[in-house]
Design an enzyme around this catalytic site. Sequence first.
Site, PDB file in Angstrom:
ATOM      1  N   ASP A  15     -35.831 -35.439  -9.332  1.00 37.79           N
ATOM      2  CA  ASP A  15     -35.745 -36.664 -10.131  1.00 37.79           C
ATOM      3  C   ASP A  15     -36.816 -37.675  -9.759  1.00 37.79           C
ATOM      4  OD1 ASP A  15     -33.289 -35.402 -10.747  1.00 37.79           O
ATOM      5  OD2 ASP A  15     -32.389 -37.356 -11.174  1.00 37.79           O
ATOM      6  N   ARG A  94     -27.221 -48.169   1.005  1.00 37.83           N
ATOM      7  CA  ARG A  94     -28.096 -48.730  -0.020  1.00 37.83           C
ATOM      8  C   ARG A  94     -28.770 -50.033   0.394  1.00 37.83           C
ATOM      9  NH1 ARG A  94     -28.853 -44.144  -1.050  1.00 37.83           N
ATOM     10  NH2 ARG A  94     -27.634 -43.044  -2.632  1.00 37.83           N
ATOM     11  N   ASP A 123     -24.741 -47.035  -7.338  1.00 36.58           N
ATOM     12  CA  ASP A 123     -25.912 -47.214  -6.490  1.00 36.58           C
ATOM     13  C   ASP A 123     -26.975 -48.094  -7.111  1.00 36.58           C
ATOM     14  OD1 ASP A 123     -24.885 -45.862  -4.398  1.00 36.58           O
ATOM     15  OD2 ASP A 123     -25.736 -43.933  -4.958  1.00 36.58           O
ATOM     16  N   SER A 177     -25.214 -36.067  -8.503  1.00 33.50           N
ATOM     17  CA  SER A 177     -25.692 -36.983  -7.474  1.00 33.50           C
ATOM     18  C   SER A 177     -25.041 -36.654  -6.146  1.00 33.50           C
ATOM     19  CB  SER A 177     -25.363 -38.416  -7.875  1.00 33.50           C
ATOM     20  OG  SER A 177     -24.013 -38.709  -7.624  1.00 33.50           O
TER      21      SER A 177
END
Lengths: 398, 398, 398, 398
Positions: A15, A94, A123, A177
């Site tokens: 990705d 994150r 996210d 994911s």
Amino acid sequence: MSKGTVVLAYSGGLDTSCILVWLKEQGYDVIAYLANIGQDEDFDAARKKAESLGAKKVFVEDLRAEFVEEFIWPSVQANAIYEDRYLLGTSIARPCIARRQVLIARQEGAQYVAHGATGKGNDQIRFELTCYALYPSILAPWRIPEFYNRFKGRKDLMDYAQKHGIPVPATPKAPWSMDANLMHISGSQPRVVRKSDVRAADSFGAFLSRSVLAAGVPVKVTHLKEGTSKTTPLQIFTYLNEIGGRHGVGRIDIVENRFIGMKCRGIYETPGGTILYHAHLDMEIFTMDREVRRIKQGLGINFSELVYNGFWYSPECEFVRHCIAKSQENVEGKVQVSVLKGHVYILGRESPKSPYNEELVSMDVQGDYNPCDASGFIKINAVRLKEYNRLQNYSFRS
Amino acid sequence: MSKGTVVLAYSGGLDTSCILVWLKEQGYDVIAYLANIGQDEDFDAARKKAESLGAKKVFVEDLRAEFVEEFIWPSVQANAIYEDRYLLGTSIARPCIARRQVLIARQEGAQYVAHGATGKGNDQIRFELTCYALYPSILAPWRIPEFYNRFKGRKDLMDYAQKHGIPVPATPKAPWSMDANLMHISGSQPRVVRKSDVRAADSFGAFLSRSVLAAGVPVKVTHLKEGTSKTTPLQIFTYLNEIGGRHGVGRIDIVENRFIGMKCRGIYETPGGTILYHAHLDMEIFTMDREVRRIKQGLGINFSELVYNGFWYSPECEFVRHCIAKSQENVEGKVQVSVLKGHVYILGRESPKSPYNEELVSMDVQGDYNPCDASGFIKINAVRLKEYNRLQNYSFRS
Amino acid sequence: MSKGTVVLAYSGGLDTSCILVWLKEQGYDVIAYLANIGQDEDFDAARKKAESLGAKKVFVEDLRAEFVEEFIWPSVQANAIYEDRYLLGTSIARPCIARRQVLIARQEGAQYVAHGATGKGNDQIRFELTCYALYPSILAPWRIPEFYNRFKGRKDLMDYAQKHGIPVPATPKAPWSMDANLMHISGSQPRVVRKSDVRAADSFGAFLSRSVLAAGVPVKVTHLKEGTSKTTPLQIFTYLNEIGGRHGVGRIDIVENRFIGMKCRGIYETPGGTILYHAHLDMEIFTMDREVRRIKQGLGINFSELVYNGFWYSPECEFVRHCIAKSQENVEGKVQVSVLKGHVYILGRESPKSPYNEELVSMDVQGDYNPCDASGFIKINAVRLKEYNRLQNYSFRS
Amino acid sequence: MSKGTVVLAYSGGLDTSCILVWLKEQGYDVIAYLANIGQDEDFDAARKKAESLGAKKVFVEDLRAEFVEEFIWPSVQANAIYEDRYLLGTSIARPCIARRQVLIARQEGAQYVAHGATGKGNDQIRFELTCYALYPSILAPWRIPEFYNRFKGRKDLMDYAQKHGIPVPATPKAPWSMDANLMHISGSQPRVVRKSDVRAADSFGAFLSRSVLAAGVPVKVTHLKEGTSKTTPLQIFTYLNEIGGRHGVGRIDIVENRFIGMKCRGIYETPGGTILYHAHLDMEIFTMDREVRRIKQGLGINFSELVYNGFWYSPECEFVRHCIAKSQENVEGKVQVSVLKGHVYILGRESPKSPYNEELVSMDVQGDYNPCDASGFIKINAVRLKEYNRLQNYSFRS
């Protein structure tokens, strides 16, 4: 002419490789940024890949120590747990990743930061609220129509990769994911946990550690039988992961409520974090005043929701972290833990800071405690109940 | 002349036997009342013992079904857990026992109810607040100076027993307060759990049940391999206890904060309750709206503290139970559970009432969900953070 | 031989005068301690009276400044209000008085502290929890059978006074508990507020002050018309009392719930405290982040209940005060207030620390705010509601 | 060909008149819908205006009674107040208006509902979350670029109006958003409240009403002097508005935190709502158990935030309303209120449902209350504090 420079959170996978090339195609200069937060990755290979795809610069940053000390430790202090089950392994990674990304963007004078998080998940929010709180502008290709209309499924990504010389993984990774870091491994698809996994309880003998907590965070872990000790935060946490992992500790299959308003399934494995959750909880209740803890429990719930929803860098989360840290001042002592086949047992605890008073509790020692006082205590607590009852009866009769 | 009639909560053990004789000595008529809430006891022998000690009447009451339906079930709905660990096995038994005791006292025209709970524990409070809420007067010998000055230790009880023909157990029971009922077995002394216990993980093959929850309480449990099904509340709970017990599920060694202001150690084994705690939690999050659950979570904490502190029969606990029951209207479905060596794994769940929407979550189906909306969502959530940041910088500079 | 020395919280009135003499009669040496917390009292006369009644020593202590700075100011920061109405004027005075009493007891080597609070009120608890937290032993004559059986009503006190040469007030004071201090005047009997009072709105011209708050407490108050300024805490508070009192600000007639489990009526007049409550609330919302304030609001409710119930000196109240103080770091600015006939109006506010951004709010300036973002924000907030609705309809049909 | 039918929430003013014409220009059929929720408006004139501007149909709906009974009454029960000051007058009107709009859209088979709320306010959210919860699609012109780029300021609207024959008000209304309904009048610009207003205390004699509350909502209001009584919800509320308005009750000038993340100034006048807020609060504390109210207070804060943010029609707000309504079962009695010059005084209250027990509180009647019990109560409450203190000292020394 360049549209400006973008610092892209690059994972090395399909990705973000496509995004890297696509951003260049759109006219941006791209700086690839790869954060090492403990995931299993060949960072050198990823660096070379990014360079070969045309990244102007590549940053590979080892954030493991700061991840443990500045993000995992406060979560341990908070007994952070979302909806009574999820230990926030992705949620706390994150802001850690995005913070460094913003620093690089500032240092390199970049106009944008970009990430590969999709438009339905948590996210994207966690990344972007961190960035907005700390400043620059954001590109989120999965929410840019030109991008998501072009890449409607995995196949489009594969085609694009082949066309642009992006190496395509031989064994295609799971098309969902996943996230892996020091704190946990997650996957949002049911297949990830097979029944054989959860049954595969390791027959390894009981593990006994002696961890020393100071102000609510671990400062030392010792394997009682083997005598091994670990003392730096990163070593301690890595070691607890190893032990916990061997025993399948912290594997859960849950449905959780995303900030975005959907329920989604999550499969997580959080070995070290689960051990610390139990050890810290035990020491906290052992050393902390009952009423302080009731208030702190509420703050911990606040903290967990804030972090899950992406608000690590917010005035309220800063405030809550400050208050929680304050509550930990006496959370100090040794907890003895046994880990076996998925389960964490607390075997005992000791602390110089605990108001636990064996003599006071003992039924054989009266001390300055008079049993009659309990009568008064109960009677006064009952005043309200008796009046209520009197009134109810009165009402029934009238 | 009699000082009046006392209904004594009689256990058949040394303490309450001495109390029975002592109350008679003081001039009271004593009715012995023995509640069967699932403890391992020879009720016939206890009845005969009470009669032989001079009880005017003996009531042996089977409260198991009402204990499960009226006390355990509401606790399951509440996900009741005190200080994040204790499942309240003793706390919920006390109001159940005391309620019947009050009913007997009314029916028999007794002036008093009495119990053998000591003056430093929680149980005296739970007993008495129930009684005060429901009416009559209470005698608590362990808080009457004449009694506790006479019986300063176990030896005094033994001597008294021998002198008054009270049978003394050959193997003296542990000299600490224990409690056993359908919900759990507890003991407040460290020795109760030996290391060998917690390590003795049963090698029995994984247990798979399929429990059907309706409005938040179980209506059916099926062993997937064996095909066995249970459908009445008492059968369901007993069966879960059996399975859980075989695997050592729900054993904890904790320090907890008593209402009376002390920290004390508690050793508990709550097999069926632990399984249900996890199964219900899973179904609740699966079916309940996120925000309803946030509010309900707070009410569950209220409920747990109230019940721990003895306020089952109070206006606030009634109110909270009502609200929690309301929240459960859609908590209905099947949960698949695996129990192995102390651990409870949730393997899956299904429900006709869940807003879980695989299509909505899927990254391949866009539905009426537009990824751009997420940008707006994030940006608006960031407005406040950006202003805060702007101001912080401003302040730093000035 | 003396039974020991008692430091008695002495008011100069009939009750504590009788207690003083009675304690001596019982064989104690008595040190009289009279705290000046702003009540209207002839302290010299009271000192002489105590001496003439046989007090070994008399301490008259001016606690006004510390009362304002250490007790009123934290309450202002907390927006402390019990059950949405009562500003805790008495509650915060008790720990202030008792703290000094304990210090005197330690300094004088006294074995006991004593007070004249009755057995049904909140004040006994507030006094004694402070003392227990800070150490010595307590005598509470109104809960000693020898005392309360002897003094069953006011008449018994009068007779005793006459017999022992205790001056009896010519105009007997109201036979109910009153409390007066800098913060408020209270009386627990209905007669205290007559209709003529509440109607007697003072026709004095509107008062305009300009108070400067720093970190949540006032540092300056200026009368806009008259130009008068006050800058020390005690002066500021006294001045606000004067102005507020002139206008009948802060008079309430309420029923409140005592810690002891009863409802009781309370009549209070809290002029300065009421003005500050409104002024601080205004500045707090103006300067504090919305989400920080939501959390702080909960802590303020905790604080109010703790203080009302007598737990000023407790680990949890210390913790809460710390957190609240932290939340006040940016609560700074000027509030313009108008006081008229019982009512406090906020006319305006300004602050260098407020995230209030006129440009951002303006409908004519778009700034970096894009109206489309609001669409996304609303749509994402609606995802959950739409799913819920979809499910409800589904259920209705099936 | 028509793009479909839109039901437009039409106010009769310049903005929504322009929107009506613009929507037609864009190819929609427009149904104008004008809700009467008590604002001062010539509804006939507005109807004619809408017709003359080309509305396919016009609905003028009198929602006053349902606004009072279904929206104001639950808010009174909740003591709903946002950020301790704002009584939610606009917030509760939006779902009431939008609900009927959705019903009309369904009945008329319209594809869209539209409103004139701007892109920075709370009202767009309140409107749209209601609509999304209840179904159809929404058009919000102030967030459609074609619209807001064309109408950048008031002047553009005026020009457009003149060009399209839309009557332009001779005296231009204030160029800021105002809202008027039965509950309140609001204006978001500072100028709305002039100093002369807040000083203009009406010299009208004190107003004394006797309102009878049943299950937490008013059922009768009587003017004590004049003898006037009102008994239907709409009459009661209108009458309280009249009285409160005469005395300037409920005027506030505040800064509040919008859901959208900004602070904004609000000027509100809520006369009847303010009177009821105080009267209901008084009766609630008088009749409700202390601990039930503590829990209900938290639910009321939840309710207020939910309603402010637009979530009236959400599972959580439904849940909270249910719980609050349950808490009101005994909130019944008479409150005597005096209103004078901006201030609301509670003069007294009586209720058959109150646990207030004058005898129990009285210091002259001991009843079954023993002062010694208070000693036990205090001592047990102090156990924890003493242990904490013991430990602190221990720590200090070591």
